[in-house]
Design a protein around this motif. Structure first.
Motif, PDB file in Angstrom:
ATOM      1  N   ARG A  18       0.839  -1.201   0.000  1.00  0.00           N
ATOM      2  CA  ARG A  18       0.000   0.000   0.000  1.00  0.00           C
ATOM      3  C   ARG A  18       0.873   1.250   0.000  1.00  0.00           C
ATOM      4  NH1 ARG A  18      -1.824   3.136   4.321  1.00  0.00           N
ATOM      5  NH2 ARG A  18      -3.485   4.539   3.715  1.00  0.00           N
ATOM      6  N   ALA A  19       1.918   1.254   0.819  1.00  0.00           N
ATOM      7  CA  ALA A  19       2.830   2.403   0.868  1.00  0.00           C
ATOM      8  C   ALA A  19       3.516   2.581  -0.486  1.00  0.00           C
ATOM      9  CB  ALA A  19       3.861   2.209   1.979  1.00  0.00           C
ATOM     10  N   LEU A  20       3.941   1.481  -1.103  1.00  0.00           N
ATOM     11  CA  LEU A  20       4.600   1.557  -2.404  1.00  0.00           C
ATOM     12  C   LEU A  20       3.653   2.148  -3.452  1.00  0.00           C
ATOM     13  CD1 LEU A  20       7.043   0.995  -4.225  1.00  0.00           C
ATOM     14  CD2 LEU A  20       6.084  -1.285  -4.619  1.00  0.00           C
ATOM     15  N   GLU A  21       2.398   1.718  -3.462  1.00  0.00           N
ATOM     16  CA  GLU A  21       1.421   2.260  -4.417  1.00  0.00           C
ATOM     17  C   GLU A  21       1.284   3.768  -4.257  1.00  0.00           C
ATOM     18  OE1 GLU A  21      -2.476   0.488  -4.570  1.00  0.00           O
ATOM     19  OE2 GLU A  21      -1.607  -1.524  -4.430  1.00  0.00           O
ATOM     20  N   LEU A  22       1.178   4.224  -3.014  1.00  0.00           N
ATOM     21  CA  LEU A  22       1.055   5.650  -2.737  1.00  0.00           C
ATOM     22  C   LEU A  22       2.296   6.407  -3.203  1.00  0.00           C
ATOM     23  CD1 LEU A  22      -0.341   8.111  -1.388  1.00  0.00           C
ATOM     24  CD2 LEU A  22       0.953   7.512   0.660  1.00  0.00           C
ATOM     25  N   VAL A  23       3.467   5.860  -2.897  1.00  0.00           N
ATOM     26  CA  VAL A  23       4.731   6.490  -3.285  1.00  0.00           C
ATOM     27  C   VAL A  23       4.806   6.632  -4.803  1.00  0.00           C
ATOM     28  CG1 VAL A  23       7.230   6.099  -3.418  1.00  0.00           C
ATOM     29  CG2 VAL A  23       6.041   5.848  -1.228  1.00  0.00           C
ATOM     30  N   LEU A  24       4.515   5.550  -5.522  1.00  0.00           N
ATOM     31  CA  LEU A  24       4.610   5.582  -6.981  1.00  0.00           C
ATOM     32  C   LEU A  24       3.612   6.560  -7.593  1.00  0.00           C
ATOM     33  CD1 LEU A  24       5.211   1.795  -7.731  1.00  0.00           C
ATOM     34  CD2 LEU A  24       6.901   3.653  -7.697  1.00  0.00           C
ATOM     35  N   ALA A  25       2.401   6.613  -7.044  1.00  0.00           N
ATOM     36  CA  ALA A  25       1.393   7.555  -7.550  1.00  0.00           C
ATOM     37  C   ALA A  25       1.844   8.994  -7.324  1.00  0.00           C
ATOM     38  CB  ALA A  25       0.047   7.303  -6.871  1.00  0.00           C
ATOM     39  N   SER A  26       2.400   9.274  -6.161  1.00  0.00           N
ATOM     40  CA  SER A  26       2.876  10.623  -5.857  1.00  0.00           C
ATOM     41  C   SER A  26       4.029  11.021  -6.772  1.00  0.00           C
ATOM     42  CB  SER A  26       3.323  10.702  -4.389  1.00  0.00           C
ATOM     43  OG  SER A  26       3.847  11.978  -4.091  1.00  0.00           O
ATOM     44  N   LEU A  27       4.958  10.089  -6.997  1.00  0.00           N
ATOM     45  CA  LEU A  27       6.108  10.370  -7.862  1.00  0.00           C
ATOM     46  C   LEU A  27       5.667  10.630  -9.291  1.00  0.00           C
ATOM     47  CD1 LEU A  27       8.581   7.699  -6.449  1.00  0.00           C
ATOM     48  CD2 LEU A  27       8.659  10.182  -6.056  1.00  0.00           C
ATOM     49  N   GLU A  28       4.710   9.831  -9.779  1.00  0.00           N
ATOM     50  CA  GLU A  28       4.170  10.044 -11.131  1.00  0.00           C
ATOM     51  C   GLU A  28       3.517  11.417 -11.224  1.00  0.00           C
ATOM     52  OE1 GLU A  28       4.001   8.232 -14.009  1.00  0.00           O
ATOM     53  OE2 GLU A  28       5.159   6.531 -13.265  1.00  0.00           O
ATOM     54  N   ASP A  29       2.753  11.765 -10.198  1.00  0.00           N
ATOM     55  CA  ASP A  29       2.055  13.045 -10.166  1.00  0.00           C
ATOM     56  C   ASP A  29       3.035  14.222 -10.187  1.00  0.00           C
ATOM     57  OD1 ASP A  29      -0.425  14.472 -10.026  1.00  0.00           O
ATOM     58  OD2 ASP A  29       0.001  14.909  -7.921  1.00  0.00           O
ATOM     59  N   SER A  30       4.205  14.027  -9.594  1.00  0.00           N
ATOM     60  CA  SER A  30       5.232  15.080  -9.534  1.00  0.00           C
ATOM     61  C   SER A  30       6.143  15.095 -10.758  1.00  0.00           C
ATOM     62  CB  SER A  30       6.100  14.898  -8.287  1.00  0.00           C
ATOM     63  OG  SER A  30       5.348  15.080  -7.127  1.00  0.00           O
ATOM     64  N   LYS A  31       5.852  14.223 -11.728  1.00  0.00           N
ATOM     65  CA  LYS A  31       6.653  14.135 -12.960  1.00  0.00           C
ATOM     66  C   LYS A  31       8.095  13.704 -12.687  1.00  0.00           C
ATOM     67  CE  LYS A  31       3.261  15.880 -15.504  1.00  0.00           C
ATOM     68  NZ  LYS A  31       2.065  15.327 -14.903  1.00  0.00           N
ATOM     69  N   ALA A  32       8.271  12.825 -11.673  1.00  0.00           N
ATOM     70  CA  ALA A  32       9.590  12.243 -11.439  1.00  0.00           C
ATOM     71  C   ALA A  32       9.948  11.388 -12.653  1.00  0.00           C
ATOM     72  CB  ALA A  32       9.580  11.392 -10.172  1.00  0.00           C
ATOM     73  N   GLU A  33      11.226  11.289 -12.949  1.00  0.00           N
ATOM     74  CA  GLU A  33      11.680  10.576 -14.144  1.00  0.00           C
ATOM     75  C   GLU A  33      12.446   9.310 -13.768  1.00  0.00           C
ATOM     76  OE1 GLU A  33      13.941  13.561 -16.215  1.00  0.00           O
ATOM     77  OE2 GLU A  33      12.147  14.715 -16.704  1.00  0.00           O
ATOM     78  N   ASP A  34      12.478   8.374 -14.706  1.00  0.00           N
ATOM     79  CA  ASP A  34      13.250   7.128 -14.558  1.00  0.00           C
ATOM     80  C   ASP A  34      12.987   6.445 -13.213  1.00  0.00           C
ATOM     81  OD1 ASP A  34      14.466   7.559 -17.071  1.00  0.00           O
ATOM     82  OD2 ASP A  34      15.963   8.859 -16.148  1.00  0.00           O
ATOM     83  N   ILE A  35      11.735   6.151 -12.949  1.00  0.00           N
ATOM     84  CA  ILE A  35      11.346   5.535 -11.680  1.00  0.00           C
ATOM     85  C   ILE A  35      11.693   4.047 -11.715  1.00  0.00           C
ATOM     86  CG2 ILE A  35       9.416   5.006 -10.145  1.00  0.00           C
ATOM     87  CD1 ILE A  35       8.008   7.519 -11.310  1.00  0.00           C
ATOM     88  N   VAL A  36      12.509   3.621 -10.744  1.00  0.00           N
ATOM     89  CA  VAL A  36      12.913   2.216 -10.628  1.00  0.00           C
ATOM     90  C   VAL A  36      12.527   1.729  -9.236  1.00  0.00           C
ATOM     91  CG1 VAL A  36      14.873   0.620 -10.571  1.00  0.00           C
ATOM     92  CG2 VAL A  36      14.851   2.502 -12.221  1.00  0.00           C
ATOM     93  N   THR A  37      11.816   0.601  -9.181  1.00  0.00           N
ATOM     94  CA  THR A  37      11.444  -0.009  -7.907  1.00  0.00           C
ATOM     95  C   THR A  37      12.253  -1.284  -7.732  1.00  0.00           C
ATOM     96  OG1 THR A  37       9.192   0.849  -8.099  1.00  0.00           O
ATOM     97  CG2 THR A  37       9.538  -0.964  -6.560  1.00  0.00           C
ATOM     98  N   ILE A  38      12.862  -1.429  -6.568  1.00  0.00           N
ATOM     99  CA  ILE A  38      13.672  -2.607  -6.262  1.00  0.00           C
ATOM    100  C   ILE A  38      13.088  -3.282  -5.026  1.00  0.00           C
ATOM    101  CG2 ILE A  38      15.981  -3.451  -5.685  1.00  0.00           C
ATOM    102  CD1 ILE A  38      17.019  -0.742  -6.909  1.00  0.00           C
ATOM    103  N   ASP A  39      12.779  -4.558  -5.135  1.00  0.00           N
ATOM    104  CA  ASP A  39      12.267  -5.333  -4.007  1.00  0.00           C
ATOM    105  C   ASP A  39      13.463  -5.738  -3.151  1.00  0.00           C
ATOM    106  OD1 ASP A  39      11.189  -7.168  -2.237  1.00  0.00           O
ATOM    107  OD2 ASP A  39       9.980  -8.175  -3.762  1.00  0.00           O
ATOM    108  N   ILE A  40      13.549  -5.184  -1.945  1.00  0.00           N
ATOM    109  CA  ILE A  40      14.683  -5.511  -1.064  1.00  0.00           C
ATOM    110  C   ILE A  40      14.242  -6.356   0.131  1.00  0.00           C
ATOM    111  CG2 ILE A  40      16.101  -3.552  -1.772  1.00  0.00           C
ATOM    112  CD1 ILE A  40      15.283  -2.155   0.877  1.00  0.00           C
TER     113      ILE A  40
END
Length: 128
Positions: A18-40
């Protein structure tokens, strides 16, 4: 009394997802570029996910970070630990489950942390 407690408490993987979904939506909304998610999860006790993004300038890095921090608080995910917001070169936002790195392009290229975290796991026997 029935109905007072939530039907299902979010724990562990559910809360992290849930936190990851929120983070990714916020980053997309802010026009962040080259978004990479790594499962750690299982690789580090630091959290479950690491997200690495680029902002076009110091101002964009700071704006992405400020927006994300506001979104996290608004969704009730608490106040994350934040480092580097003053300079806007590299901001680290730690929610506990998700660690977000927001870089200027040159700084991201220099540190290349996603390559380090995406490296294949070493087998136990190769360490002997």
């Amino acid at each position: 009394m029935p109905g007072i407690l939530p039907q299902r408490l979010e724990r562990g993987a559910d809360a992290a997802a849930r936190a990851l979904e929120l983070v990714l939506a916020s980053l997309e909304d802010s026009k962040a570029e080259d978004i990479v998610t790594i499962d750690i999860a299982g690789k580090s006790a630091l959290g479950d996910y690491m997200v690495v993004v680029t902002g076009r300038s110091n101002r964009h890095v700071s704006a992405i970070s400020d927006h994300l921090i506001r979104d996290l608080k608004a969704e009730g995910l608490g106040t994350p630990r934040v480092e580097g917001l003053e300079s806007g070169d590299w901001v680290v936002i730690d929610t506990g489950d998700v660690i977000i790195h927001v870089f200027r392009p040159e700084v991201r290229e220099f540190y290349n942390i996603e390559k380090m975290w995406a490296a294949p796991d070493l087998e136990e026997e190769t360490l002997h």
